[in-house]
Write an enzyme that holds these catalytic residues in place. Structure first.
Site, short mmCIF file in Angstrom:
data_model
loop_
_atom_site.label_atom_id
_atom_site.label_comp_id
_atom_site.label_asym_id
_atom_site.label_seq_id
_atom_site.Cartn_x
_atom_site.Cartn_y
_atom_site.Cartn_z
CG LEU A 55 -1.96 -1.15 1.35
CD1 LEU A 55 -2.75 -0.82 2.53
CD2 LEU A 55 -2.82 -0.88 0.20
CG ASP A 56 0.65 4.07 -3.14
OD1 ASP A 56 1.41 3.19 -3.27
OD2 ASP A 56 -0.14 4.36 -3.95
CE1 TYR A 57 5.84 7.48 4.81
CE2 TYR A 57 5.01 9.34 4.27
CZ TYR A 57 5.74 8.71 4.98
OH TYR A 57 6.30 9.11 6.19
CG HIS B 239 1.78 3.62 -7.30
ND1 HIS B 239 2.08 3.63 -6.01
CD2 HIS B 239 3.08 3.49 -7.97
CE1 HIS B 239 3.30 3.75 -5.82
NE2 HIS B 239 3.83 3.60 -6.78
#
Ligand code: URA
Length: 239
Positions: free
Chosen positions: A100-102, A187
């Site tokens: 999962l992105d930041y 993403h």
């Protein structure tokens, strides 16, 4: 008896693909003998050495975490940012299954079981992940159609399995959209929306296959039970 690369990956030291590379490179020894054959099978009593280090047969661990914003999905970070494994109280070398992105929140699973991770991640198993995205703009019907028909990202056609507009705010010009997708590209949600002209302002993953967040608050986690683990290991790719 199990395949050598699978046993190495299951110990959590590396992925199965990396284990295969190490075998071919001659960096793996079984009972003191170099093994470069990928189909080689080993038993529980065999002593396996990878890159000079004897494998410790660790117990498998499985966690489901509600990831907060501001954490990297990795086991360490060169820039000193917080990583998801900081949130789990264990001495075992676990790693996140996928990313999962930041700035993305929500469901992430961590384990040291390579086979389990592969079942959840490999595209052939088609495990659907559900996200709630807040986007700028009011999502148009024609754009929903484009997402359902499929959009090309990095040469892979990404078809959205499920899409529903949950809420629109005409004043703020935003939409809250539930989107389900089984393609595992980095993403992917942000890139899909970008491709049709929207920016994702907030993103949360709510489910992976049959797992959901339940009552877990941000930063909380729970261990998976045996039944859940067996159910994932029983997933097959229909071949
Ligand atoms: N898609 C994204 O764009 N970001 C995530 O973190 C997960 C899926």
């Amino acid at each position: 008896m199990e395949r050598l690369q699978k046993v190495i990956a299951n110990c959590g030291v590396t992925s199965r693909r990396k284990a295969e590379e190490l075998i071919v490179m001659g960096k793996v020894f079984v009972n003191g003998e170099k093994v470069t054959e990928l189909g080689y099978k080993v038993s529980d009593s065999d002593v396996i050495m990878v890159d000079g280090v004897v494998l410790e047969k660790t117990n498998k661990e499985y966690y489901l975490l509600n990831k907060p914003r501001g954490y990297i999905c990795a086991v360490s970070d060169d820039l000193g940012r917080k990583v998801v494994t900081d949130l789990i109280d264990t001495e075992t070398r676990i790693y996140p299954v996928g990313r999962l992105d930041y700035d993305t929140t929500g469901l992430i699973i961590l384990t040291n079981d390579g086979e389990f991770a592969n079942k959840l991640m490999h595209p052939s198993f088609k495990v659907m992940k559900t996200y709630v995205a807040k986007i700028d703009g009011i999502l148009k019907g024609e754009d929903i159609y484009k997402l359902k028909k499929g959009i090309l990202i990095d040469g892979t056609k990404c078809v959205v399995d499920k899409i529903k507009v949950k809420k629109i705010d005409k004043e703020k010009n935003t939409s809250i959209v539930v989107i389900g997708i089984s393609v595992g590209i980095n993403h992917v949600v942000k890139r899909l929306f970008k491709a049709i002209g929207y920016e994702v302002l907030k993103l949360k993953r709510e489910s992976i296959g049959f797992f959901d967040l339940g009552n877990l608050q941000s930063g909380e986690y729970r261990m998976l039970d045996d039944k859940e683990v067996k159910k994932v290991l029983a997933i097959n790719n229909g071949k």
